[in-house]
Design a protein around this motif. Structure first.
Motif, PDB file in Angstrom:
ATOM      1  N   UNK A  10      37.642  26.444   3.258  1.00 36.75           N
ATOM      2  CA  UNK A  10      39.033  26.318   3.691  1.00 36.75           C
ATOM      3  C   UNK A  10      39.915  27.328   2.990  1.00 36.75           C
ATOM      4  N   UNK A  11      39.622  27.551   1.661  1.00 45.73           N
ATOM      5  CA  UNK A  11      40.437  28.515   0.917  1.00 45.73           C
ATOM      6  C   UNK A  11      40.208  29.938   1.435  1.00 45.73           C
ATOM      7  N   UNK A  12      38.948  30.227   1.817  1.00 47.54           N
ATOM      8  CA  UNK A  12      38.644  31.562   2.332  1.00 47.54           C
ATOM      9  C   UNK A  12      39.278  31.760   3.706  1.00 47.54           C
ATOM     10  N   UNK A  13      39.228  30.691   4.518  1.00 48.92           N
ATOM     11  CA  UNK A  13      39.705  30.806   5.891  1.00 48.92           C
ATOM     12  C   UNK A  13      41.223  30.741   5.999  1.00 48.92           C
ATOM     13  N   UNK A  14      41.900  30.200   4.942  1.00 53.98           N
ATOM     14  CA  UNK A  14      43.348  30.011   5.054  1.00 53.98           C
ATOM     15  C   UNK A  14      44.110  31.308   5.285  1.00 53.98           C
ATOM     16  N   UNK A  15      43.791  32.453   4.614  1.00 57.67           N
ATOM     17  CA  UNK A  15      44.507  33.686   4.935  1.00 57.67           C
ATOM     18  C   UNK A  15      44.289  34.126   6.386  1.00 57.67           C
ATOM     19  N   UNK A  16      43.073  33.871   6.898  1.00 61.28           N
ATOM     20  CA  UNK A  16      42.794  34.222   8.294  1.00 61.28           C
ATOM     21  C   UNK A  16      43.632  33.358   9.225  1.00 61.28           C
ATOM     22  N   UNK A  17      43.701  32.053   8.901  1.00 56.54           N
ATOM     23  CA  UNK A  17      44.512  31.151   9.719  1.00 56.54           C
ATOM     24  C   UNK A  17      45.983  31.545   9.668  1.00 56.54           C
ATOM     25  N   UNK A  18      46.427  31.905   8.462  1.00 55.41           N
ATOM     26  CA  UNK A  18      47.820  32.323   8.318  1.00 55.41           C
ATOM     27  C   UNK A  18      48.084  33.584   9.132  1.00 55.41           C
ATOM     28  N   UNK A  19      47.127  34.521   9.098  1.00 52.86           N
ATOM     29  CA  UNK A  19      47.281  35.738   9.898  1.00 52.86           C
ATOM     30  C   UNK A  19      47.314  35.447  11.384  1.00 52.86           C
ATOM     31  N   UNK A  20      46.461  34.499  11.820  1.00 52.56           N
ATOM     32  CA  UNK A  20      46.452  34.129  13.234  1.00 52.56           C
ATOM     33  C   UNK A  20      47.769  33.487  13.650  1.00 52.56           C
ATOM     34  N   UNK A  21      48.315  32.641  12.764  1.00 50.48           N
ATOM     35  CA  UNK A  21      49.597  32.012  13.075  1.00 50.48           C
ATOM     36  C   UNK A  21      50.707  33.059  13.150  1.00 50.48           C
ATOM     37  N   UNK A  22      50.649  34.021  12.220  1.00 50.72           N
ATOM     38  CA  UNK A  22      51.660  35.084  12.213  1.00 50.72           C
ATOM     39  C   UNK A  22      51.570  35.911  13.492  1.00 50.72           C
ATOM     40  N   UNK A  23      50.335  36.241  13.906  1.00 49.40           N
ATOM     41  CA  UNK A  23      50.146  37.028  15.127  1.00 49.40           C
ATOM     42  C   UNK A  23      50.579  36.248  16.360  1.00 49.40           C
ATOM     43  N   UNK A  24      50.342  34.923  16.335  1.00 51.34           N
ATOM     44  CA  UNK A  24      50.736  34.105  17.487  1.00 51.34           C
ATOM     45  C   UNK A  24      52.250  34.058  17.648  1.00 51.34           C
ATOM     46  N   UNK A  25      52.988  34.255  16.554  1.00 46.62           N
ATOM     47  CA  UNK A  25      54.446  34.263  16.626  1.00 46.62           C
ATOM     48  C   UNK A  25      54.998  35.654  16.926  1.00 46.62           C
ATOM     49  N   UNK A  26      54.124  36.648  16.890  1.00 43.81           N
ATOM     50  CA  UNK A  26      54.553  38.016  17.145  1.00 43.81           C
ATOM     51  C   UNK A  26      54.734  38.224  18.638  1.00 43.81           C
ATOM     52  N   UNK A  27      55.895  38.704  19.006  1.00 43.23           N
ATOM     53  CA  UNK A  27      56.206  38.944  20.408  1.00 43.23           C
ATOM     54  C   UNK A  27      56.570  40.413  20.596  1.00 43.23           C
TER      55      UNK A  27
END
Length: 421
Positions: A10-27
Protein backbone atom coordinates in the motif's frame (compact mmCIF):
# COMPACT_ATOMS: atom_id res chain seq x y z
CA UNK A 1 3.03 -2.12 7.08
CA UNK A 2 4.40 -5.19 8.94
CA UNK A 3 5.97 -5.04 12.41
CA UNK A 4 9.36 -5.98 10.97
CA UNK A 5 9.60 -2.56 9.37
CA UNK A 6 9.20 -3.79 5.80
CA UNK A 7 7.45 -1.41 3.43
CA UNK A 8 4.06 -2.76 2.47
CA UNK A 9 2.46 -2.76 -0.97
CA UNK A 10 0.00 0.00 0.00
CA UNK A 11 2.87 2.36 0.83
CA UNK A 12 4.53 1.62 -2.52
CA UNK A 13 1.29 1.98 -4.45
CA UNK A 14 0.14 5.18 -2.70
CA UNK A 15 2.29 7.56 -4.83
CA UNK A 16 0.95 5.82 -7.94
CA UNK A 17 -2.62 6.19 -6.68
CA UNK A 18 -1.97 9.82 -5.86
CA UNK A 19 -0.58 10.37 -9.35
CA UNK A 20 -3.62 8.69 -10.88
CA UNK A 21 -5.95 10.88 -8.84
CA UNK A 22 -4.00 13.97 -9.88
CA UNK A 23 -4.17 12.96 -13.56
CA UNK A 24 -7.89 12.23 -13.27
CA UNK A 25 -8.42 15.83 -12.11
CA UNK A 26 -6.30 17.20 -14.94
CA UNK A 27 -8.41 18.73 -17.67
CA UNK A 28 -7.79 20.80 -20.76
CA UNK A 29 -6.23 19.87 -24.06
CA UNK A 30 -4.15 16.70 -23.56
CA UNK A 31 -2.04 17.51 -26.65
CA UNK A 32 -0.98 20.81 -25.07
CA UNK A 33 -0.12 18.96 -21.86
CA UNK A 34 2.00 16.53 -23.89
CA UNK A 35 3.76 19.41 -25.69
CA UNK A 36 4.57 21.05 -22.35
CA UNK A 37 5.99 17.82 -20.92
CA UNK A 38 8.09 17.19 -24.04
CA UNK A 39 9.56 20.71 -23.97
CA UNK A 40 10.25 20.35 -20.23
CA UNK A 41 12.12 17.09 -20.89
CA UNK A 42 14.16 18.73 -23.65
CA UNK A 43 14.87 21.61 -21.27
CA UNK A 44 16.32 19.31 -18.60
CA UNK A 45 18.60 17.57 -21.10
CA UNK A 46 19.87 20.67 -22.90
CA UNK A 47 20.21 22.94 -19.85
CA UNK A 48 22.27 20.25 -18.09
CA UNK A 49 24.48 19.88 -21.16
CA UNK A 50 24.95 23.62 -21.76
CA UNK A 51 25.69 24.65 -18.15
CA UNK A 52 28.48 22.18 -17.36
CA UNK A 53 31.37 24.63 -17.71
CA UNK A 54 29.45 27.47 -16.04
CA UNK A 55 28.55 25.24 -13.09
CA UNK A 56 32.14 24.02 -12.78
CA UNK A 57 33.51 27.57 -12.68
CA UNK A 58 30.85 29.09 -10.43
CA UNK A 59 30.31 26.21 -7.98
CA UNK A 60 33.74 24.65 -7.47
CA UNK A 61 33.20 21.63 -9.66
CA UNK A 62 29.55 20.94 -8.78
CA UNK A 63 28.28 20.47 -12.34
CA UNK A 64 24.81 19.24 -11.30
CA UNK A 65 23.64 22.35 -9.45
CA UNK A 66 21.97 23.96 -12.48
CA UNK A 67 20.35 20.65 -13.37
CA UNK A 68 18.75 20.49 -9.92
CA UNK A 69 17.68 24.14 -10.17
CA UNK A 70 16.07 23.50 -13.55
CA UNK A 71 14.22 20.45 -12.23
CA UNK A 72 12.91 22.55 -9.32
CA UNK A 73 11.78 25.31 -11.71
CA UNK A 74 10.03 22.75 -13.91
CA UNK A 75 8.29 21.20 -10.91
CA UNK A 76 7.11 24.63 -9.73
CA UNK A 77 6.11 25.56 -13.29
CA UNK A 78 4.03 22.40 -13.73
CA UNK A 79 2.33 23.14 -10.41
CA UNK A 80 1.58 26.68 -11.64
CA UNK A 81 0.07 25.26 -14.84
CA UNK A 82 -1.98 22.70 -12.92
CA UNK A 83 -3.48 25.05 -10.34
CA UNK A 84 -4.06 27.93 -12.77
CA UNK A 85 -5.87 25.61 -15.20
CA UNK A 86 -8.31 24.64 -12.43
CA UNK A 87 -9.44 28.27 -12.13
CA UNK A 88 -12.42 29.23 -14.28
CA UNK A 89 -10.99 31.47 -16.99
CA UNK A 90 -13.70 34.08 -16.38
CA UNK A 91 -11.92 34.89 -13.12
CA UNK A 92 -9.00 36.17 -15.20
CA UNK A 93 -11.35 38.70 -16.79
CA UNK A 94 -11.97 40.19 -13.35
CA UNK A 95 -8.28 40.51 -12.47
CA UNK A 96 -7.06 41.55 -15.94
CA UNK A 97 -7.58 45.28 -15.41
CA UNK A 98 -6.01 45.18 -11.93
CA UNK A 99 -2.90 43.39 -13.21
CA UNK A 100 -2.64 45.81 -16.11
CA UNK A 101 -2.80 48.84 -13.81
CA UNK A 102 -0.23 47.26 -11.46
CA UNK A 103 2.18 46.53 -14.31
CA UNK A 104 2.42 50.20 -15.35
CA UNK A 105 3.98 51.54 -12.11
CA UNK A 106 6.13 48.39 -11.91
CA UNK A 107 7.59 49.10 -15.35
CA UNK A 108 8.20 52.74 -14.40
CA UNK A 109 9.88 51.67 -11.15
CA UNK A 110 12.02 49.16 -13.05
CA UNK A 111 13.15 51.82 -15.52
CA UNK A 112 14.43 54.12 -12.75
CA UNK A 113 15.38 51.77 -9.91
CA UNK A 114 15.65 48.27 -11.39
CA UNK A 115 18.70 46.05 -11.64
CA UNK A 116 20.81 47.43 -14.50
CA UNK A 117 22.67 45.30 -17.04
CA UNK A 118 24.19 46.49 -20.34
CA UNK A 119 22.66 49.96 -19.96
CA UNK A 120 19.20 48.42 -19.57
CA UNK A 121 17.06 48.05 -16.48
CA UNK A 122 14.74 45.04 -16.88
CA UNK A 123 14.57 43.40 -13.47
CA UNK A 124 13.54 44.29 -9.96
CA UNK A 125 14.81 42.49 -6.89
CA UNK A 126 12.21 41.15 -4.51
CA UNK A 127 13.03 41.80 -0.84
CA UNK A 128 13.54 39.01 1.71
CA UNK A 129 13.76 36.20 -0.89
CA UNK A 130 16.38 38.18 -2.89
CA UNK A 131 14.95 36.98 -6.22
CA UNK A 132 14.87 39.08 -9.38
CA UNK A 133 12.08 38.99 -11.90
CA UNK A 134 11.55 40.69 -15.23
CA UNK A 135 8.59 43.06 -14.97
CA UNK A 136 8.00 42.93 -18.73
CA UNK A 137 6.91 39.28 -18.31
CA UNK A 138 4.13 40.33 -15.97
CA UNK A 139 3.25 43.27 -18.23
CA UNK A 140 2.94 41.00 -21.30
CA UNK A 141 0.65 38.59 -19.49
CA UNK A 142 -1.47 41.40 -18.04
CA UNK A 143 -1.71 43.17 -21.40
CA UNK A 144 -3.03 40.15 -23.31
CA UNK A 145 -5.51 39.33 -20.55
CA UNK A 146 -6.73 42.94 -20.61
CA UNK A 147 -6.70 43.08 -24.40
CA UNK A 148 -8.87 39.96 -24.58
CA UNK A 149 -11.28 41.59 -22.13
CA UNK A 150 -11.46 44.82 -24.14
CA UNK A 151 -11.88 43.07 -27.48
CA UNK A 152 -14.75 40.98 -26.12
CA UNK A 153 -16.50 44.14 -24.90
CA UNK A 154 -15.84 46.29 -27.99
CA UNK A 155 -16.91 43.88 -30.75
CA UNK A 156 -20.01 45.93 -31.57
CA UNK A 157 -18.02 49.15 -32.05
CA UNK A 158 -14.56 47.79 -32.95
CA UNK A 159 -14.66 49.38 -36.43
CA UNK A 160 -15.19 52.83 -34.92
CA UNK A 161 -11.85 54.57 -34.31
CA UNK A 162 -12.85 56.64 -31.26
CA UNK A 163 -15.20 54.19 -29.52
CA UNK A 164 -13.63 50.89 -30.51
CA UNK A 165 -10.06 51.04 -31.77
CA UNK A 166 -8.63 53.84 -29.63
CA UNK A 167 -9.57 52.24 -26.24
CA UNK A 168 -8.07 48.93 -27.42
CA UNK A 169 -4.80 50.24 -28.90
CA UNK A 170 -4.02 52.61 -26.01
CA UNK A 171 -2.97 49.86 -23.53
CA UNK A 172 -0.73 48.33 -26.21
CA UNK A 173 1.02 51.66 -26.84
CA UNK A 174 1.48 52.31 -23.11
CA UNK A 175 3.02 48.90 -22.36
CA UNK A 176 5.26 48.88 -25.45
CA UNK A 177 6.47 52.42 -24.73
CA UNK A 178 7.40 51.48 -21.15
CA UNK A 179 9.16 48.25 -22.14
CA UNK A 180 11.05 49.62 -25.17
CA UNK A 181 13.79 51.71 -23.45
CA UNK A 182 15.26 48.65 -21.72
CA UNK A 183 14.05 45.85 -24.00
CA UNK A 184 13.22 46.94 -27.54
CA UNK A 185 12.93 43.39 -28.90
CA UNK A 186 10.27 42.47 -26.34
CA UNK A 187 8.36 45.69 -27.07
CA UNK A 188 8.37 44.89 -30.80
CA UNK A 189 7.28 41.32 -30.05
CA UNK A 190 4.38 42.52 -27.89
CA UNK A 191 3.39 45.12 -30.46
CA UNK A 192 3.42 42.67 -33.38
CA UNK A 193 1.44 40.06 -31.45
CA UNK A 194 -1.10 42.68 -30.40
CA UNK A 195 -1.58 43.80 -34.01
CA UNK A 196 -2.19 40.20 -35.06
CA UNK A 197 -4.72 39.72 -32.25
CA UNK A 198 -6.50 42.97 -33.14
CA UNK A 199 -6.69 41.87 -36.78
CA UNK A 200 -8.34 38.60 -35.73
CA UNK A 201 -10.53 40.63 -33.36
CA UNK A 202 -12.03 42.40 -36.40
CA UNK A 203 -10.30 45.75 -35.92
CA UNK A 204 -10.32 47.94 -39.03
CA UNK A 205 -7.45 47.15 -41.42
CA UNK A 206 -7.15 50.90 -42.10
CA UNK A 207 -6.61 51.63 -38.40
CA UNK A 208 -4.11 48.78 -38.05
CA UNK A 209 -2.08 49.92 -41.06
CA UNK A 210 -2.01 53.46 -39.69
CA UNK A 211 -0.70 52.17 -36.35
CA UNK A 212 1.91 49.98 -38.00
CA UNK A 213 3.02 52.91 -40.17
CA UNK A 214 3.51 55.16 -37.14
CA UNK A 215 5.36 52.42 -35.22
CA UNK A 216 7.60 51.73 -38.23
CA UNK A 217 8.97 55.29 -38.31
CA UNK A 218 11.37 54.92 -35.33
CA UNK A 219 12.38 51.43 -36.48
CA UNK A 220 13.24 52.70 -39.96
CA UNK A 221 15.08 55.64 -38.40
CA UNK A 222 17.12 53.24 -36.24
CA UNK A 223 18.09 51.12 -39.25
CA UNK A 224 19.00 54.23 -41.25
CA UNK A 225 21.24 55.52 -38.45
CA UNK A 226 22.88 52.09 -38.07
CA UNK A 227 23.70 51.93 -41.77
CA UNK A 228 24.88 55.54 -41.88
CA UNK A 229 27.32 55.09 -39.00
CA UNK A 230 29.06 51.99 -40.33
CA UNK A 231 32.45 52.18 -42.02
CA UNK A 232 32.43 49.35 -44.57
CA UNK A 233 36.10 49.88 -45.47
CA UNK A 234 37.16 49.40 -41.83
CA UNK A 235 34.47 46.82 -41.04
CA UNK A 236 33.36 48.54 -37.85
CA UNK A 237 30.96 51.12 -36.48
CA UNK A 238 31.85 54.79 -36.68
CA UNK A 239 32.04 56.84 -33.51
CA UNK A 240 28.53 57.90 -32.51
CA UNK A 241 27.77 61.50 -31.54
CA UNK A 242 26.63 62.18 -27.99
CA UNK A 243 22.96 62.35 -28.91
CA UNK A 244 23.14 58.75 -30.20
CA UNK A 245 25.01 57.42 -27.15
CA UNK A 246 22.08 57.54 -24.75
CA UNK A 247 20.81 54.43 -22.97
CA UNK A 248 20.50 51.31 -25.11
CA UNK A 249 20.66 53.12 -28.44
CA UNK A 250 24.33 52.20 -29.16
CA UNK A 251 23.50 48.53 -28.47
CA UNK A 252 20.55 48.58 -30.87
CA UNK A 253 22.68 50.27 -33.55
CA UNK A 254 25.45 47.71 -33.08
CA UNK A 255 23.03 44.77 -33.37
CA UNK A 256 21.54 46.09 -36.58
CA UNK A 257 25.02 46.63 -38.03
CA UNK A 258 26.17 43.15 -37.00
CA UNK A 259 23.10 41.60 -38.61
CA UNK A 260 23.33 43.52 -41.89
CA UNK A 261 27.09 43.05 -42.27
CA UNK A 262 27.34 39.60 -40.65
CA UNK A 263 28.98 37.99 -43.71
CA UNK A 264 31.96 40.36 -43.70
CA UNK A 265 35.20 38.57 -42.78
CA UNK A 266 36.39 41.47 -40.65
CA UNK A 267 33.27 41.24 -38.47
CA UNK A 268 34.07 37.89 -36.84
CA UNK A 269 34.85 39.36 -33.43
CA UNK A 270 31.96 41.82 -33.56
CA UNK A 271 29.46 39.05 -34.38
CA UNK A 272 30.97 36.43 -32.08
CA UNK A 273 27.69 35.01 -30.71
CA UNK A 274 26.08 34.39 -34.08
CA UNK A 275 29.29 32.95 -35.53
CA UNK A 276 29.60 30.47 -32.66
CA UNK A 277 25.93 29.53 -33.14
CA UNK A 278 26.66 28.86 -36.83
CA UNK A 279 29.58 26.63 -35.82
CA UNK A 280 27.33 24.68 -33.45
CA UNK A 281 24.71 24.20 -36.17
CA UNK A 282 27.29 23.10 -38.75
CA UNK A 283 28.73 20.55 -36.32
CA UNK A 284 25.29 19.15 -35.59
CA UNK A 285 24.54 18.24 -39.17
CA UNK A 286 21.46 16.09 -39.76
CA UNK A 287 21.58 13.78 -36.72
CA UNK A 288 23.70 15.74 -34.22
CA UNK A 289 26.63 14.81 -31.99
CA UNK A 290 24.43 13.13 -29.39
CA UNK A 291 23.08 14.22 -25.95
CA UNK A 292 25.71 15.98 -23.85
CA UNK A 293 28.32 16.03 -26.62
CA UNK A 294 28.18 19.70 -27.57
CA UNK A 295 31.60 21.17 -28.25
CA UNK A 296 30.53 24.78 -28.82
CA UNK A 297 28.82 25.21 -25.42
CA UNK A 298 32.17 26.22 -23.92
CA UNK A 299 32.58 29.09 -26.41
CA UNK A 300 29.02 30.25 -27.14
CA UNK A 301 27.81 33.01 -24.76
CA UNK A 302 24.52 32.19 -23.02
CA UNK A 303 24.12 28.67 -24.48
CA UNK A 304 21.54 27.87 -21.78
CA UNK A 305 19.18 30.79 -22.54
CA UNK A 306 19.30 33.03 -25.63
CA UNK A 307 21.19 30.54 -27.85
CA UNK A 308 19.99 27.23 -26.45
CA UNK A 309 18.50 26.31 -29.83
CA UNK A 310 22.02 26.15 -31.29
CA UNK A 311 22.95 23.55 -28.66
CA UNK A 312 19.81 21.57 -29.49
CA UNK A 313 20.79 21.41 -33.18
CA UNK A 314 24.42 20.60 -32.36
CA UNK A 315 23.46 17.67 -30.14
CA UNK A 316 20.29 16.45 -31.86
CA UNK A 317 20.84 17.66 -35.41
CA UNK A 318 18.54 19.38 -37.84
CA UNK A 319 16.00 16.64 -37.15
CA UNK A 320 15.98 17.58 -33.46
CA UNK A 321 15.67 21.27 -34.30
CA UNK A 322 12.77 20.55 -36.67
CA UNK A 323 11.10 18.47 -33.95
CA UNK A 324 11.18 21.46 -31.57
CA UNK A 325 9.58 23.67 -34.23
CA UNK A 326 6.93 21.00 -34.79
CA UNK A 327 6.04 20.95 -31.08
CA UNK A 328 5.50 24.73 -31.02
CA UNK A 329 3.40 24.59 -34.20
CA UNK A 330 1.26 21.78 -32.76
CA UNK A 331 0.84 23.87 -29.61
CA UNK A 332 -0.30 26.83 -31.73
CA UNK A 333 -2.66 24.65 -33.78
CA UNK A 334 -4.33 23.30 -30.64
CA UNK A 335 -4.70 26.82 -29.25
CA UNK A 336 -6.32 27.96 -32.51
CA UNK A 337 -8.66 24.99 -32.11
CA UNK A 338 -9.58 26.23 -28.63
CA UNK A 339 -10.18 29.71 -30.08
CA UNK A 340 -12.56 28.30 -32.69
CA UNK A 341 -14.46 26.12 -30.21
CA UNK A 342 -14.79 28.63 -27.36
CA UNK A 343 -18.29 30.18 -27.54
CA UNK A 344 -17.32 33.25 -25.55
CA UNK A 345 -15.22 36.08 -26.98
CA UNK A 346 -13.05 36.69 -23.92
CA UNK A 347 -11.91 33.08 -23.62
CA UNK A 348 -11.24 32.84 -27.35
CA UNK A 349 -9.13 36.03 -27.48
CA UNK A 350 -7.37 35.11 -24.23
CA UNK A 351 -6.22 31.70 -25.51
CA UNK A 352 -5.19 33.08 -28.89
CA UNK A 353 -3.31 36.12 -27.57
CA UNK A 354 -1.28 34.13 -25.04
CA UNK A 355 -0.47 31.37 -27.52
CA UNK A 356 0.61 33.86 -30.19
CA UNK A 357 3.06 35.60 -27.90
CA UNK A 358 4.67 32.30 -26.79
CA UNK A 359 5.00 30.81 -30.28
CA UNK A 360 6.17 34.05 -31.93
CA UNK A 361 8.77 34.45 -29.17
CA UNK A 362 9.97 30.89 -29.84
CA UNK A 363 10.20 31.50 -33.58
CA UNK A 364 12.14 34.75 -33.06
CA UNK A 365 14.57 33.01 -30.70
CA UNK A 366 15.20 30.30 -33.29
CA UNK A 367 15.46 32.87 -36.10
CA UNK A 368 18.17 34.72 -34.16
CA UNK A 369 20.12 31.49 -33.71
CA UNK A 370 20.19 30.80 -37.46
CA UNK A 371 20.93 34.48 -38.24
CA UNK A 372 17.55 35.31 -39.80
CA UNK A 373 16.93 38.06 -37.25
CA UNK A 374 19.15 40.47 -35.27
CA UNK A 375 20.24 39.35 -31.80
CA UNK A 376 17.38 40.09 -29.39
CA UNK A 377 17.94 38.40 -26.04
CA UNK A 378 14.54 36.66 -25.89
CA UNK A 379 14.50 33.14 -24.45
CA UNK A 380 13.06 29.92 -25.89
CA UNK A 381 9.81 29.37 -23.93
CA UNK A 382 9.80 26.31 -21.64
CA UNK A 383 13.27 25.27 -22.86
CA UNK A 384 15.72 27.99 -21.77
CA UNK A 385 17.06 27.84 -18.22
CA UNK A 386 14.41 28.66 -15.63
CA UNK A 387 13.70 32.04 -14.12
CA UNK A 388 10.76 34.37 -13.71
CA UNK A 389 10.18 34.21 -17.48
CA UNK A 390 9.80 30.43 -17.24
CA UNK A 391 7.17 30.72 -14.49
CA UNK A 392 5.17 33.41 -16.29
CA UNK A 393 5.22 31.21 -19.39
CA UNK A 394 3.78 28.38 -17.29
CA UNK A 395 1.08 30.69 -15.94
CA UNK A 396 0.13 31.70 -19.49
CA UNK A 397 -0.15 28.03 -20.50
CA UNK A 398 -2.24 27.32 -17.41
CA UNK A 399 -4.66 30.08 -18.43
CA UNK A 400 -4.89 28.65 -21.95
CA UNK A 401 -5.66 25.22 -20.47
CA UNK A 402 -8.27 26.82 -18.25
CA UNK A 403 -10.09 28.00 -21.37
CA UNK A 404 -9.69 24.52 -22.90
CA UNK A 405 -11.07 22.89 -19.74
CA UNK A 406 -14.19 25.02 -19.85
CA UNK A 407 -14.64 24.31 -23.56
CA UNK A 408 -14.52 20.59 -22.75
CA UNK A 409 -17.15 21.07 -20.07
CA UNK A 410 -19.41 22.83 -22.55
CA UNK A 411 -18.93 20.07 -25.10
CA UNK A 412 -19.85 17.59 -22.36
CA UNK A 413 -23.12 19.51 -21.83
CA UNK A 414 -21.95 20.85 -18.50
CA UNK A 415 -22.99 24.53 -18.41
CA UNK A 416 -20.28 26.99 -17.50
CA UNK A 417 -21.50 30.44 -16.53
CA UNK A 418 -19.94 33.27 -18.49
CA UNK A 419 -19.06 36.24 -16.36
CA UNK A 420 -19.47 39.55 -18.10
CA UNK A 421 -16.08 41.12 -18.74
Amino acid sequence: MSNSGDIGFDEIASPVKMGNRLWSRTRGDKVIWAAVLLLALVSVLVVYSSTGLLAYKMNKGNTEIYLFKQIVFIAIGLAVIYFSHLVNYTVYARVARILFLISIPLLIYTFFFGVRLNEGSRWIRLPIINLTFQTSDLAKLALFMYLGRLLSKKQDVIKDFRKGFLPVITPVVVICALIAPANLSTALLVGATSMLLLFIGRASAKHLLLTIGVAAVPVILLVTIALSYYDSSEGRSKELPGVLSVGRLPTWIKRVQNFVYSNKEIDKDENYQVNQAKIAISKGGMLGLGPGNSETRNFLPHPYSDFIYAIIIEEYGIIGGAFIILIYLIFLFRCIRIFRKCPYAFGAFLALGLSFTLVIQALINMAVTVNLFPVTGVTLPLVSMGGSSFLFTCLAIGIILSVARNVEQLEGKEPVPEVKA
